[in-house]
Design an enzyme around this catalytic site. Structure first.
Site, PDB file in Angstrom:
ATOM      1  N   CYS A 223       0.815  -1.217   0.000  1.00 38.12           N
ATOM      2  CA  CYS A 223       0.000   0.000   0.000  1.00 38.12           C
ATOM      3  C   CYS A 223       0.848   1.267   0.000  1.00 38.12           C
ATOM      4  CB  CYS A 223      -0.874   0.014   1.243  1.00 38.12           C
ATOM      5  SG  CYS A 223      -1.846  -1.471   1.423  1.00 38.12           S
TER       6      CYS A 223
ATOM      7  N   ARG B 164       5.656  -0.257  -5.687  1.00 39.83           N
ATOM      8  CA  ARG B 164       5.452  -1.151  -4.555  1.00 39.83           C
ATOM      9  C   ARG B 164       4.395  -2.212  -4.870  1.00 39.83           C
ATOM     10  NH1 ARG B 164       7.185   0.580   0.271  1.00 39.83           N
ATOM     11  NH2 ARG B 164       5.431  -0.295   1.374  1.00 39.83           N
TER      12      ARG B 164
ATOM     13  N   TRP C 246      -2.921  -2.723  -1.473  1.00 34.85           N
ATOM     14  CA  TRP C 246      -2.490  -4.094  -1.744  1.00 34.85           C
ATOM     15  C   TRP C 246      -3.341  -4.972  -0.845  1.00 34.85           C
ATOM     16  CZ3 TRP C 246       1.446  -5.739  -4.950  1.00 34.85           C
ATOM     17  CH2 TRP C 246       1.743  -7.096  -4.870  1.00 34.85           C
TER      18      TRP C 246
ATOM     19  N   ASN D 226      -2.217   2.326   6.031  1.00 36.36           N
ATOM     20  CA  ASN D 226      -1.297   1.219   5.709  1.00 36.36           C
ATOM     21  C   ASN D 226      -1.054   0.427   6.988  1.00 36.36           C
ATOM     22  OD1 ASN D 226      -0.991   2.145   3.164  1.00 36.36           O
ATOM     23  ND2 ASN D 226       1.147   2.790   3.378  1.00 36.36           N
ATOM     24  N   GLY D 227      -0.861  -0.894   6.854  1.00 35.07           N
ATOM     25  CA  GLY D 227      -0.593  -1.720   8.031  1.00 35.07           C
ATOM     26  C   GLY D 227      -1.772  -2.618   8.336  1.00 35.07           C
TER      27      GLY D 227
ATOM     28  N   GLU E 101      24.761 -18.638  -2.486  1.00 37.04           N
ATOM     29  CA  GLU E 101      24.323 -17.255  -2.650  1.00 37.04           C
ATOM     30  C   GLU E 101      25.416 -16.283  -2.191  1.00 37.04           C
ATOM     31  OE1 GLU E 101      22.214 -15.749  -4.224  1.00 37.04           O
ATOM     32  OE2 GLU E 101      21.977 -13.804  -3.264  1.00 37.04           O
TER      33      GLU E 101
ATOM     34  N   LYS F  85      27.081 -13.514  -4.620  1.00 38.69           N
ATOM     35  CA  LYS F  85      27.126 -12.076  -4.293  1.00 38.69           C
ATOM     36  C   LYS F  85      28.553 -11.559  -4.451  1.00 38.69           C
ATOM     37  CE  LYS F  85      23.964 -11.044  -4.517  1.00 38.69           C
ATOM     38  NZ  LYS F  85      22.955 -11.989  -4.789  1.00 38.69           N
TER      39      LYS F  85
ATOM     40  N   GLU G 285      29.742 -11.451  -8.188  1.00 35.78           N
ATOM     41  CA  GLU G 285      29.045 -10.438  -8.992  1.00 35.78           C
ATOM     42  C   GLU G 285      29.623  -9.040  -8.823  1.00 35.78           C
ATOM     43  OE1 GLU G 285      24.900 -11.190  -7.516  1.00 35.78           O
ATOM     44  OE2 GLU G 285      24.425 -10.816  -9.618  1.00 35.78           O
TER      45      GLU G 285
ATOM     46  N   HIS H 224      36.109 -34.349  -1.026  1.00 36.95           N
ATOM     47  CA  HIS H 224      35.995 -35.144  -2.248  1.00 36.95           C
ATOM     48  C   HIS H 224      36.644 -34.443  -3.442  1.00 36.95           C
ATOM     49  CE1 HIS H 224      33.511 -38.078  -0.228  1.00 36.95           C
ATOM     50  NE2 HIS H 224      32.855 -37.070   0.309  1.00 36.95           N
TER      51      HIS H 224
ATOM     52  N   LYS I 258      20.101  -6.126 -14.666  1.00 34.74           N
ATOM     53  CA  LYS I 258      19.164  -6.446 -13.586  1.00 34.74           C
ATOM     54  C   LYS I 258      18.145  -7.482 -14.049  1.00 34.74           C
ATOM     55  CE  LYS I 258      17.372  -6.078  -9.543  1.00 34.74           C
ATOM     56  NZ  LYS I 258      18.070  -6.880  -8.526  1.00 34.74           N
TER      57      LYS I 258
HETATM   58  O1  M6R Z   1      14.595 -11.691 -11.865  1.00 35.54           O
HETATM   59  P1  M6R Z   1      15.075 -13.071 -11.557  1.00 35.54           P
HETATM   60  O2  M6R Z   1      14.978 -13.418 -10.107  1.00 35.54           O
HETATM   61  O3  M6R Z   1      14.404 -14.100 -12.400  1.00 35.54           O
HETATM   62  O4  M6R Z   1      16.610 -13.052 -11.934  1.00 35.54           O
HETATM   63  C1  M6R Z   1      17.384 -14.206 -11.868  1.00 35.54           C
HETATM   64  C2  M6R Z   1      18.841 -13.877 -11.880  1.00 35.54           C
HETATM   65  O5  M6R Z   1      19.186 -13.227 -13.068  1.00 35.54           O
HETATM   66  C3  M6R Z   1      19.235 -12.994 -10.704  1.00 35.54           C
HETATM   67  O6  M6R Z   1      18.895 -13.585  -9.488  1.00 35.54           O
HETATM   68  C4  M6R Z   1      20.754 -12.736 -10.718  1.00 35.54           C
HETATM   69  O7  M6R Z   1      21.432 -13.899 -10.436  1.00 35.54           O
HETATM   70  C5  M6R Z   1      21.107 -11.621  -9.731  1.00 35.54           C
HETATM   71  N1  M6R Z   1      22.018 -10.710 -10.342  1.00 35.54           N
HETATM   72  C6  M6R Z   1      21.704 -12.141  -8.475  1.00 35.54           C
HETATM   73  O8  M6R Z   1      22.197 -11.153  -7.635  1.00 35.54           O
END
Ligand code: M6R
Length: 604
Positions: A2, A27, A75, A99-100, A480, A484, A487, A503, A599
């Protein structure tokens, strides 16, 4: 989620309200409305769907001269996305936006119905306006009635309320949901649930604190705290530059998004936790009829969320679960059976491989679902069912808060199914719901920890590689963490299951091999500890993350002792995000827009 806007001034109010709501659109919302008060007369417009529908409805409405107005994007949480449930909600002579969640709304509603009040909507919000008018009958002033109303509400709220008897005034309150009040050189006052709605319209703002309430009128703003004491108006300047303003003082969007996790997780949980069960208003329970298997499919960070969920779905809901990398799934001629629910996970809802996998599953006749952060995205439009993660717009290319909300939704889904399938007893479900409630506080960034990671980062700028290791759900978290780091730092990093190191990869162990070891207290502690000791014995440089001391580590990051491994998971997630970011900052990289990455990956 919201959004709220409000305006006191002389300009055409409709445009100001709708422009403000447009800034909050990212949002996500499913209906919108505005109420304008001028010359003691109200004008109200509401519409389901996008703002364009609201604009069409209000097409011929214009104001000249002074007016006050409030607006909202909703929402749906309590009650479906219909016009009746859209805000503003009407009493006899007042309107409210909120909101809330008002947790005691049922109790208040019963009391008000007993007094003869008629409710039109299914929302919790409507009790606020009726309660206000109930008190108005005996109060000396509308503001006194408003104050009495606030005293009786429990839960989280940001509220704007207008009453026809006070033509020039908006009453406001903030308790647990954000609310900002701003003013400009033209003597106008504006409200927004995020400063995005106020940028370019106000030069200074007050970020209201919990317990703050008051009123804004043509004469100015009166502000009080939770002890009913008048509060000085401490305005802070609001940047006119949209981008830098939206960073809210953080160095990078990624940093802001890490810090925001506490808020967005609250949003993700909103309306979905009952005392004894999980509630997904958007899911038809029939979706799960005849389902004996779940297939999760995603890319990148979303794939790691899927992998984490596979442990939870099998453990809690006792349902066979497999996980697919979308780019592999598409071409490997998978064997699919009709009793499989195909769930794609995506922040953007547009990732080409994931989208194509979803199309494929549909073509095979499977039931499909998407867990997504962007309403109206291609995947949301295509899947049979969708659950939105409510992380808000994520600008940093390296996903942080979207991951947190994905895992949160998937954890909730595992409990939802456990309840449906009777695979966890009621006490355990209640316990886990209590843990979920603790999530927002768990991911709040401790400044001392952030400072420790900033200092530590200088020791991890070289080396011939990083191994992030963990067991159980901490293995996907290790993946993950490694993703991070690579990247945004461009350093080589791999995630590995701790037990697999011997292994093969242990052959790499030497002082220049950095091992980031996830050592939770409440999941396979002794086993993971032995794996780390094996690396330490071979002189690998170890940075352990654990609530317990570990004397074989070169560096140790102490997490808080929590009562369950899932809370440790989320706490360690924040550590990994901050550590990567601090390393990347020291290396001078563009944290928000790392080289070679986009992105939204809309090509395969
Ligand atoms: O929009 P999505 O979650 O489908 O995107 C998937 C990946 O491209 C995304 O998670 C990518 O690995 C990011 N850059 C990770 O930080």
């Amino acid at each position: 989620m919201c959004g709220i806007v409000g305006y006191v001034g002389k300009k055409p109010v409709k445009k100001i309200l709708i422009d403000g709501l447009r800034e909050l659109e990212y949002r996500g919302y499913d209906s919108a409305g505005i109420a304008v008060l001028q010359n003691h007369q109200f004008s109200l417009f509401k519409a389901v769907g996008k703002l364009i529908n609201l604009e069409e409805k209000a097409h011929s409405f214009e104001t000249t001269g002074f007016s006050v107005g409030i607006g909202h994007t909703r929402w749906a949480t309590h009650g479906k996305p219909t016009e009746l449930n859209a805000h503003p909600h009407l009493g006899n002579n007042s309107y409210v936006v909120h909101n809330g969640i008002i947790e005691n709304y049922q109790e208040l509603k019963t009391m008000l119905i007993g007094q003869g009040t008629r409710f039109l909507s299914q929302t919790d919000t409507e009790v606020i306006v009726h309660l206000f008018e109930f008190h108005l009958k005996t109060a000396y002033t509308p503001f006194e009635a408003f104050t009495q109303t606030l005293h009786e509400l429990s839960g989280a709220y940001a509220v704007l309320l207008v009453n026809a008897s006070v033509n020039d005034t908006i009453f406001f309150a903030k308790h647990g949901s954000p609310m900002i009040v701003g003013r400009n050189h033209e003597g106008e006052t504006l409200f927004g649930s995020s400063d995005a709605a106020l940028i370019g319209k106000c030069h200074e703002v007050i970020y209201l604190e919990d317990g703050h309430y008051g009123y804004a009128s043509v004469e100015g703003i009166a502000l009080f705290d939770d002890k009913n004491q008048a509060v000085n108006l401490n305005f802070t300047p609001l940047s006119e530059n949209k981008l830098s303003a939206q960073k809210e003082g953080y160095r990078f969007f990624m940093e802001k998004e890490i810090y925001e996790q506490t808020t967005v997780l609250s949003d993700t949980l909103l309306g979905r936790l009952r005392d004894e069960s999980i509630h997904f208003e958007e899911l038809d329970p029939k979706l799960f009829d005849g389902i004996n298997e779940i297939k999760l499919c995603a890319c990148g960070t979303s794939y790691h969320a899927a992998l984490s969920a596979s442990y939870l779905l099998e453990r809690h809901a006792k349902i066979k679960t497999s996980v697919e990398i979308a780019s592999e799934f598409r071409y490997r001629e998978p064997f699919l059976t009709p009793d499989t629910l195909f769930i794609v996970i995506s922040q953007s809802g547009e990732t080409a491989d994931t989208l194509e996998s979803l199309k494929m599953a549909k073509k095979f006749g499977l039931k499909t679902m998407v867990i997504c952060n962007v309403d109206n995205s291609s995947m949301v439009r295509l899947a049979d069912a969708s659950v939105l993660t409510r992380a808000g717009i994520e600008k940093g290319v390296a996903s942080t808060k979207a991951f947190a909300t994905q895992v949160c939704v998937l954890w909730m889904l595992s409990l939802f199914l456990a309840n449906e399938r009777k695979t966890l007893d009621a006490t355990e479900i209640r316990r886990q719901i209590r843990l979920l409630r603790a999530l927002p506080a768990t991911v709040a960034v401790d400044p001392a920890l952030h400072e420790q990671l900033r200092r530590l980062s200088k020791r991890y700028l070289h080396g011939h590689g990083f191994f992030f290791i963990g067991r159980d759900v901490f293995f996907p978290l290790a993946l993950e963490g490694a993703l991070k780091l690579k990247e945004i730092s461009y350093l080589h990093a791999e995630g590995y299951p701790s037990g697999e190191m011997k292994h093969g990869p242990i052959a790499l162990a030497d002082p220049e091999l950095f091992t980031i070891a996830l050592l939770p207290q409440h999941k396979l502690y002794e086993k993971t500890k032995s794996n780390i000791e094996e690396l330490s014995a071979r002189d690998a440089t170890i940075c352990s993350i654990s609530p317990l001391d570990f004397d074989k580590a070169d560096d140790h990051i102490r997490t808080k002792s929590t009562e369950d491994y899932m809370l440790e998971f989320f706490e360690m997630m924040v550590v990994l995000q901050l550590l990567s970011m601090e390393i990347a900052i020291r290396l001078g990289n563009d944290v928000d827009m790392p080289r070679n990455l986009a992105k939204s990956v809309t090509v395969e």
